[in-house]
Design a protein around this motif. Structure first.
Motif, PDB file in Angstrom:
ATOM      1  N   ASN A 198       0.829  -1.222   0.000  1.00  0.00           N
ATOM      2  CA  ASN A 198       0.000   0.000   0.000  1.00  0.00           C
ATOM      3  C   ASN A 198       0.860   1.268   0.000  1.00  0.00           C
ATOM      4  O   ASN A 198       0.362   2.359   0.240  1.00  0.00           O
ATOM      5  CB  ASN A 198      -0.946   0.009   1.200  1.00  0.00           C
ATOM      6  N   ILE A 199       2.157   1.105  -0.289  1.00  0.00           N
ATOM      7  CA  ILE A 199       3.052   2.257  -0.355  1.00  0.00           C
ATOM      8  C   ILE A 199       3.409   2.542  -1.814  1.00  0.00           C
ATOM      9  O   ILE A 199       3.818   1.643  -2.546  1.00  0.00           O
ATOM     10  CB  ILE A 199       4.369   1.966   0.417  1.00  0.00           C
ATOM     11  N   PHE A 200       3.246   3.783  -2.229  1.00  0.00           N
ATOM     12  CA  PHE A 200       3.512   4.163  -3.612  1.00  0.00           C
ATOM     13  C   PHE A 200       4.350   5.429  -3.630  1.00  0.00           C
ATOM     14  O   PHE A 200       4.371   6.171  -2.654  1.00  0.00           O
ATOM     15  CB  PHE A 200       2.199   4.410  -4.356  1.00  0.00           C
ATOM     16  N   TRP A 201       5.024   5.675  -4.740  1.00  0.00           N
ATOM     17  CA  TRP A 201       5.726   6.944  -4.885  1.00  0.00           C
ATOM     18  C   TRP A 201       5.622   7.402  -6.329  1.00  0.00           C
ATOM     19  O   TRP A 201       5.373   6.614  -7.232  1.00  0.00           O
ATOM     20  CB  TRP A 201       7.176   6.830  -4.433  1.00  0.00           C
ATOM     21  N   LEU A 202       5.763   8.699  -6.532  1.00  0.00           N
ATOM     22  CA  LEU A 202       5.503   9.278  -7.847  1.00  0.00           C
ATOM     23  C   LEU A 202       6.759   9.364  -8.701  1.00  0.00           C
ATOM     24  O   LEU A 202       6.694   9.260  -9.927  1.00  0.00           O
ATOM     25  CB  LEU A 202       4.854  10.663  -7.685  1.00  0.00           C
ATOM     26  N   ASP A 203       7.903   9.574  -8.052  1.00  0.00           N
ATOM     27  CA  ASP A 203       9.162   9.574  -8.795  1.00  0.00           C
ATOM     28  C   ASP A 203      10.233   9.038  -7.860  1.00  0.00           C
ATOM     29  O   ASP A 203      10.329   9.479  -6.710  1.00  0.00           O
ATOM     30  CB  ASP A 203       9.529  10.983  -9.255  1.00  0.00           C
ATOM     31  N   ARG A 204      11.035   8.109  -8.351  1.00  0.00           N
ATOM     32  CA  ARG A 204      12.011   7.424  -7.486  1.00  0.00           C
ATOM     33  C   ARG A 204      12.834   8.431  -6.696  1.00  0.00           C
ATOM     34  O   ARG A 204      13.036   8.300  -5.505  1.00  0.00           O
ATOM     35  CB  ARG A 204      12.912   6.540  -8.343  1.00  0.00           C
ATOM     36  N   ARG A 205      13.312   9.482  -7.391  1.00  0.00           N
ATOM     37  CA  ARG A 205      14.152  10.468  -6.698  1.00  0.00           C
ATOM     38  C   ARG A 205      13.364  11.678  -6.206  1.00  0.00           C
ATOM     39  O   ARG A 205      13.955  12.652  -5.750  1.00  0.00           O
ATOM     40  CB  ARG A 205      15.270  10.939  -7.623  1.00  0.00           C
ATOM     41  N   GLY A 206      12.051  11.644  -6.384  1.00  0.00           N
ATOM     42  CA  GLY A 206      11.246  12.780  -5.954  1.00  0.00           C
ATOM     43  C   GLY A 206      11.376  13.975  -6.892  1.00  0.00           C
ATOM     44  O   GLY A 206      11.005  15.093  -6.544  1.00  0.00           O
ATOM     45  N   ASP A 207      11.889  13.737  -8.106  1.00  0.00           N
ATOM     46  CA  ASP A 207      12.008  14.809  -9.092  1.00  0.00           C
ATOM     47  C   ASP A 207      10.604  15.291  -9.499  1.00  0.00           C
ATOM     48  O   ASP A 207       9.749  14.490  -9.890  1.00  0.00           O
ATOM     49  CB  ASP A 207      12.764  14.284 -10.312  1.00  0.00           C
TER      50      ASP A 207
END
Ligand code: TXA
Ligand code: MG
Length: 334
Positions: free
Chosen positions: A276-285
């Motif tokens: 249930n964990i997601f992220w939008l850009d690996r480096r947060g760019d």
């Protein structure tokens, strides 16, 4: 509700584009890729074609459309330009910037929802440019989604939302920018107003114009910027998934997270392996965040989470545009 999908997805071959440009000239609608989001295009000078756009989207008649043009010189066909507008056009067109200017009589009042101003943009996407050139017309094109839902950034998104209501979709891959254009009101060139933040930032506009650009950030934005949660119904429904979205100034401690809640980070967090964990850009760019934001909201919306928790983007510039869309996604009254 058993109406079949009527839309066909076309590859952007010269032959297909020539055919679809003809359909546009005949008053039909074509969903086309742009560098921001996909647009549902129709002849901007034909009230009948534009009425079809409102119907296909279920868009209220008081929400005006953006007119897309092929060249800066075409601006005069639809709007009364001024030196400030031309300066921005020369600097940022083709690109993700929309100018609001006094309209010309050639534009049906349906397009502008009865206003005496018109919003105009010259898109940068090569397929949109090719289609505009071949059609030889200004094209009215709002985002190609049912009114109120998240804007589409792939041909598949368009088909999901409007596949039963339109016939023609061009596949141009994923939108490069992923957020709708920056809109600036230049009806009074000495008092430019930012109406919608986008990839072209307020600071960039100010540098080019050599003056301040006003942006009245809604009061509600301030509450969420400091970690407060947004009460439902405080903003117009827009860009919204069906699953409730809750915004956070920052998502930190993951230990007590419920499995039916999704957590969306800007960059890849520690302990990212949970389902249930997601992220939008690996480096947060932030460029990557913007590009993937709408596709991610759509994906999570289909996964039946109870709530989607999202971290706000840090800083300003592109972060303003990302956070604007997040706030609208969170604003739905349920
Ligand atoms: O990036 C974009 O701008 C995309 C792509 C397809 O070009 N288009 C887009 O259109 O986002 P849409 O319909 O989702 O947003 C159009 C918005 C309206 O909702 C309104 O806020 C603003 O543009 N607008 C249009 N005409 C206006 C006018 N005369 N005065 C003020 N705002 C206007
Ligand atoms: Mg829209």
């Amino acid at each position: 509700m058993s109406k079949a999908v009527s839309a066909r997805v076309y590859q952007p071959t010269p032959r297909n584009l020539a055919f679809l440009a003809r359909r546009l000239r005949e008053g039909e609608l074509v969903a086309m890729p742009t560098e921001t989001v996909y647009g549902l295009a129709g002849n901007a000078l034909d009230a009948g074609a534009c009425a079809k756009i409102f119907r296909a989207k279920d868009r209220p008649a008081d929400d005006p459309l953006i007119v897309h043009i092929h060249a800066v010189a075409d601006l005069e066909q639809v709007a009364h330009a001024n030196p400030a507008a031309l300066r921005l056009a020369k600097k940022f067109w083709p690109g993700p910037l929309t100018l609001v200017l006094p309209k010309k009589a050639s534009v049906p009042s349906l397009v502008t929802a009865g206003r005496d101003s018109v919003a105009v943009r010259m898109p940068a996407h090569p397929i949109a440019r090719r289609l505009l050139k071949l059609a030889g017309l200004p094209l009215a094109a709002p985002s190609a989604n049912p009114f109120g839902y998240v804007s589409p950034t792939t041909a598949g998104h368009v088909r999901q939302g409007l596949g039963r209501r339109i016939n023609y979709i061009i596949d141009g891959g994923s939108s490069q920018i992923g957020l709708e254009s920056t809109i600036v009101d230049l009806r009074r060139p000495e008092k430019p107003v930012l109406l919608r933040p986008g990839a072209i930032t307020k600071a960039q506009l100010e540098r080019t114009l050599g003056r301040r650009v006003k942006f009245r950030r809604r009061a509600v934005a301030k509450a969420t910027a400091h970690g407060g949660q947004l009460a439902p119904g405080m903003l117009e429904r827009h860009y919204s998934p069906r699953t409730p979205v809750v915004l956070h100034a920052a998502l930190g401690e993951l230990d007590h997270l419920a499995p039916r809640e999704a957590f969306v980070f800007m960059g890849r967090p520690p302990r990212a392996q949970r389902p249930n964990i997601f992220w939008l850009d690996r480096r947060g760019d932030l460029g990557g965040v913007a590009r993937r934001l709408f596709a991610t909201l759509r994906k999570l919306d289909a996964m039946n989470f109870k709530t989607i928790h999202v971290e706000l983007a840090p800083g300003d510039g592109l972060a303003d545009a990302i956070n604007d869309r997040l706030r609208r996604a969170a604003a739905v009254a349920r």
